[in-house]
Design an enzyme around this catalytic site. Structure first.
Site, PDB file in Angstrom:
ATOM      1  N   VAL A   1       0.841  -1.200   0.000  1.00 40.02           N
ATOM      2  CA  VAL A   1       0.000   0.000   0.000  1.00 40.02           C
ATOM      3  C   VAL A   1       0.874   1.247   0.000  1.00 40.02           C
ATOM      4  O   VAL A   1       0.633   2.200  -0.761  1.00 40.02           O
ATOM      5  CB  VAL A   1      -0.952   0.004   1.226  1.00 40.02           C
ATOM      6  CG1 VAL A   1      -1.804   1.249   1.221  1.00 40.02           C
ATOM      7  CG2 VAL A   1      -1.816  -1.246   1.233  1.00 40.02           C
TER       8      VAL A   1
ATOM      9  N   PRO B   1     -23.991  -4.524 -37.236  1.00 38.82           N
ATOM     10  CA  PRO B   1     -24.824  -5.403 -38.063  1.00 38.82           C
ATOM     11  C   PRO B   1     -26.292  -5.449 -37.646  1.00 38.82           C
ATOM     12  O   PRO B   1     -27.085  -6.114 -38.329  1.00 38.82           O
ATOM     13  CB  PRO B   1     -24.177  -6.775 -37.865  1.00 38.82           C
ATOM     14  CG  PRO B   1     -23.491  -6.693 -36.550  1.00 38.82           C
ATOM     15  CD  PRO B   1     -23.093  -5.268 -36.346  1.00 38.82           C
TER      16      PRO B   1
ATOM     17  N   ASP C   1     -30.055   4.776 -43.065  1.00 37.37           N
ATOM     18  CA  ASP C   1     -30.681   4.036 -44.162  1.00 37.37           C
ATOM     19  C   ASP C   1     -31.415   2.802 -43.649  1.00 37.37           C
ATOM     20  O   ASP C   1     -31.469   2.564 -42.450  1.00 37.37           O
ATOM     21  CB  ASP C   1     -29.699   3.705 -45.284  1.00 37.37           C
ATOM     22  CG  ASP C   1     -28.321   3.383 -44.771  1.00 37.37           C
ATOM     23  OD1 ASP C   1     -27.351   3.748 -45.429  1.00 37.37           O
ATOM     24  OD2 ASP C   1     -28.224   2.769 -43.691  1.00 37.37           O
TER      25      ASP C   1
ATOM     26  N   LYS D   1     -35.873   5.368 -47.456  1.00 36.63           N
ATOM     27  CA  LYS D   1     -37.299   5.269 -47.738  1.00 36.63           C
ATOM     28  C   LYS D   1     -37.879   6.506 -48.401  1.00 36.63           C
ATOM     29  O   LYS D   1     -39.055   6.533 -48.737  1.00 36.63           O
ATOM     30  CB  LYS D   1     -38.046   5.022 -46.422  1.00 36.63           C
ATOM     31  CG  LYS D   1     -38.216   3.550 -46.132  1.00 36.63           C
ATOM     32  CD  LYS D   1     -39.379   3.328 -45.196  1.00 36.63           C
ATOM     33  CE  LYS D   1     -39.211   2.006 -44.463  1.00 36.63           C
ATOM     34  NZ  LYS D   1     -39.253   2.183 -43.018  1.00 36.63           N
TER      35      LYS D   1
ATOM     36  N   GLY E   1     -25.247   1.097 -41.763  1.00 34.80           N
ATOM     37  CA  GLY E   1     -25.158  -0.287 -41.308  1.00 34.80           C
ATOM     38  C   GLY E   1     -23.712  -0.774 -41.310  1.00 34.80           C
ATOM     39  O   GLY E   1     -22.920  -0.373 -42.161  1.00 34.80           O
ATOM     40  N   GLY E   2     -23.364  -1.625 -40.352  1.00 32.70           N
ATOM     41  CA  GLY E   2     -22.025  -2.210 -40.310  1.00 32.70           C
ATOM     42  C   GLY E   2     -20.958  -1.159 -40.115  1.00 32.70           C
ATOM     43  O   GLY E   2     -21.062  -0.305 -39.249  1.00 32.70           O
ATOM     44  N   ASP E   3     -19.945  -1.201 -40.964  1.00 29.98           N
ATOM     45  CA  ASP E   3     -18.874  -0.217 -40.938  1.00 29.98           C
ATOM     46  C   ASP E   3     -19.061   0.732 -42.114  1.00 29.98           C
ATOM     47  O   ASP E   3     -19.362   0.279 -43.226  1.00 29.98           O
ATOM     48  CB  ASP E   3     -17.523  -0.938 -41.053  1.00 29.98           C
ATOM     49  CG  ASP E   3     -16.373   0.048 -41.020  1.00 29.98           C
ATOM     50  OD1 ASP E   3     -15.890   0.326 -39.917  1.00 29.98           O
ATOM     51  OD2 ASP E   3     -15.971   0.555 -42.093  1.00 29.98           O
TER      52      ASP E   3
ATOM     53  N   THR F   1     -18.530  -4.692 -38.819  1.00 29.34           N
ATOM     54  CA  THR F   1     -19.038  -5.018 -40.140  1.00 29.34           C
ATOM     55  C   THR F   1     -19.817  -6.338 -40.098  1.00 29.34           C
ATOM     56  O   THR F   1     -19.598  -7.175 -39.215  1.00 29.34           O
ATOM     57  CB  THR F   1     -17.892  -5.066 -41.162  1.00 29.34           C
ATOM     58  OG1 THR F   1     -18.454  -5.161 -42.465  1.00 29.34           O
ATOM     59  CG2 THR F   1     -16.966  -6.256 -40.916  1.00 29.34           C
ATOM     60  N   ALA F   2     -20.744  -6.494 -41.051  1.00 32.22           N
ATOM     61  CA  ALA F   2     -21.638  -7.661 -41.039  1.00 32.22           C
ATOM     62  C   ALA F   2     -20.862  -8.968 -40.933  1.00 32.22           C
ATOM     63  O   ALA F   2     -21.261  -9.873 -40.192  1.00 32.22           O
ATOM     64  CB  ALA F   2     -22.500  -7.662 -42.298  1.00 32.22           C
TER      65      ALA F   2
ATOM     66  N   MET G   1     -24.146  -8.482 -50.111  1.00 32.57           N
ATOM     67  CA  MET G   1     -25.107  -8.118 -51.160  1.00 32.57           C
ATOM     68  C   MET G   1     -25.176  -9.182 -52.255  1.00 32.57           C
ATOM     69  O   MET G   1     -25.377  -8.856 -53.426  1.00 32.57           O
ATOM     70  CB  MET G   1     -24.724  -6.767 -51.802  1.00 32.57           C
ATOM     71  CG  MET G   1     -24.634  -5.635 -50.808  1.00 32.57           C
ATOM     72  SD  MET G   1     -23.956  -4.121 -51.525  1.00 32.57           S
ATOM     73  CE  MET G   1     -22.234  -4.510 -51.687  1.00 32.57           C
TER      74      MET G   1
ATOM     75  N   GLY H   1     -28.085 -11.487 -39.503  1.00 35.12           N
ATOM     76  CA  GLY H   1     -27.125 -11.877 -38.473  1.00 35.12           C
ATOM     77  C   GLY H   1     -27.129 -10.918 -37.298  1.00 35.12           C
ATOM     78  O   GLY H   1     -27.292  -9.719 -37.481  1.00 35.12           O
TER      79      GLY H   1
END
Ligand code: SAH
Length: 472
Positions: free
Chosen positions: A23, A225, A248, A270, A301-303, A331-332, A383, A412
């Site tokens: 100590v 993801p 997105d 959208k 999404g992801g990176d 990333t996914a 994709m 995932g």
């Protein structure tokens, strides 16, 4: 207030530690961090303290503590297991009006040592007045997570410009305004993420102009993801500071909802009758929002830099003269690997991994198939759902074994994740039967086989089986 919090300057000033155990060594270390010249009084010392003495970091007086020894010291800490010695240290210090702390004996302290959160020159001290060191430690852990490591850089930087700002603005009020507006802008993110040169330029331009530009900033944030728990601390922190969130389709509502309640949300997946906004318009939107002085969280999404067109967005923003930061996301491929039990590399099965786009209308998909069939690698197609058949067929045509394990991971890391296993030869048929939806990844390689050994197969193959029953 129970105690007055102060920060004491101990640079090159004499400090005393009484005791030679573990100590005591920790207390000596703390005093050294503050720049003090440390003396240790103890008849014997143990390992850590011995090392500090041997390396000349502290001076040892090999003796039992006695009256008169505290004179000349600015601060004294005692950590011995001898009650009488501890009490004597306390009494001696009180007599000479020297601040004293006895470890673990609050009644023998004229000051207490707080829990500390340190970011370079920025120091936060926390005390419960000796009531509950555990609570202090808990709060400290929270603060550690809350205050980015880069706050040290920011504090240094502000310190460097303090004089220049003082010279530029004679009136104190003007200085305060200047700094308040400066710290409300991109400066903080730039400096805390280590982009010091850019941060300096921002301050210098503002000094020249006499005021900070009303400039917003854009943060390209990787949302991971899908599972909100997989956000980084930085992503969460920035989401909660953003004025507007541009996201997105791939980003689940649960993550978008982590933004401040008042933040505006724009879904570019959208807009315009459920069509995605063209990339150029997204770029323009980001620039326009930032030019209105807004802090824009561009949630992807992801990176952001893996098949996310983050590079293009950053280029457009930087070209418009707006500060832009990227925050990496999981990333996914990494998310799916963990959630479906497929290590992307493995000493025995895969020495490299390739992330490949499966999204192309061209016949050979513009890919170097020969390189893709090389041994010992894992292929991850993003994709690629619409091209499962073509991907499997091309790989086999270029020599990959038809019984090479392959899998499709649908959604995932999300609660309704599904995994469909097969081989290069069977995967198209598996896909026809199970009809995976987007987003899905295709993983090709020996590592797919590891799922079983890692205990991932039972539940997932059951769900695939359910589906085939359903289809029959
Ligand atoms: N920037 C993203 C990828 C964007 S491209 C990243 O780093 O992950 C979109 C593709 O990512 C989808 O078509 C799909 O192949 C993959 N993907 C994204 N999220 C996924 C998920 N939760 N499960 C499976 N695949 C996913």
């Amino acid at each position: 207030m129970e105690n007055l919090p102060i920060f004491m300057n101990l640079k090159d000033r004499p400090a005393l530690v009484v005791g030679g155990g573990t100590v005591a060594a920790r207390k000596a270390e703390l005093l050294l961090l503050a720049g003090a010249s440390v003396t240790v009084i103890a008849p014997r010392v143990r390992n850590e303290m011995r090392r500090m003495i041997d390396t000349g970091r502290v001076v040892w007086r090999e003796q039992v503590f006695g009256p008169g020894l505290v004179r000349g010291f600015r601060i004294v800490i005692a950590a011995t297991d001898n009650e009488a010695v501890n009490r004597l240290v306390f009494e001696e210090c009180e007599r000479h009006a020297i601040p004293v702390n006895v470890a673990d004996q609050p009644e023998l302290c004229s000051f207490i040592l707080p829990s500390i959160v340190e970011r370079g020159p920025l120091t936060l001290a926390l005390s419960t007045g000796g009531r509950s060191p555990i609570l202090a430690r808990l709060l400290k852990a929270r603060l550690e997570a809350l205050i980015p490591a880069g706050f040290g850089h920011l504090t240094e930087l502000l310190g460097r410009y303090r004089g220049a700002v003082k010279r530029r603005f004679a009136v104190q009020e003007a200085r305060r305004h200047f700094w308040e507006r400066m710290l409300d802008g991109p400066l903080v993110q730039l400096a805390t993420s280590g982009r010091i040169a850019q941060a300096e330029r921002l301050i210098e331009e503002a000094l020249e102009a006499g005021q900070p530009a009303a400039l917003g900033e854009v943060w390209l944030i990787g949302a991971g993801p899908g599972d909100a728990d997989l956000l980084t601390l930085k992503a969460l922190r920035l989401l909660q500071q953003a004025d507007v969130v541009v996201h997105d389709r791939l980003v689940p509502e649960a993550i978008v909802n982590l933004a401040r309640r008042e933040a505006e949300r724009i879904d570019v997946g959208k807009c315009m009758n459920r069509h995605t906004l063209p990339q150029e318009e997204i770029n323009r939107l980001l620039v326009d929002l930032a030019k209105q002085g807004k802090r824009v969280a561009r949630l992807k999404g992801g990176d952001p830099f893996i098949f996310g067109r983050g590079g293009e967005e950053m280029e457009a923003v930087i070209e418009a003269g707006i500060p832009c930061l990227a925050v990496p996301g999981i990333t996914a491929a990494a998310g799916c690997a963990a959630a479906a039990g497929m290590p992307l590399t493995h000493r025995d099965h895969a020495q490299s991994v390739r992330f490949v786009t499966g999204h192309t209308k061209k016949d050979d998909m513009g890919l170097d198939w020969r390189a893709l069939v090389a041994e010992g690698q894992t292929l991850v197609f993003y994709m690629g759902l619409a091209n499962v058949e073509r991907i499997c067929e091309r790989l086999m045509a270029h020599g990959m074994r038809p019984d090479m394990p392959a899998a499709i991971v649908e959604r995932g890391t999300l609660p309704d994740q599904r995994v469909f296993e097969g081989t290069l030869a069977s995967l198209p048929e598996v896909a026809r039967r199970t009809e995976p939806r987007s987003p899905s990844l295709i993983v090709v390689g020996e590592v797919v086989r590891l799922r079983e050994r890692l205990g991932f197969v039972e539940s997932t193959s059951a769900s695939a089986a359910d589906l085939s029953l359903f289809a029959a």
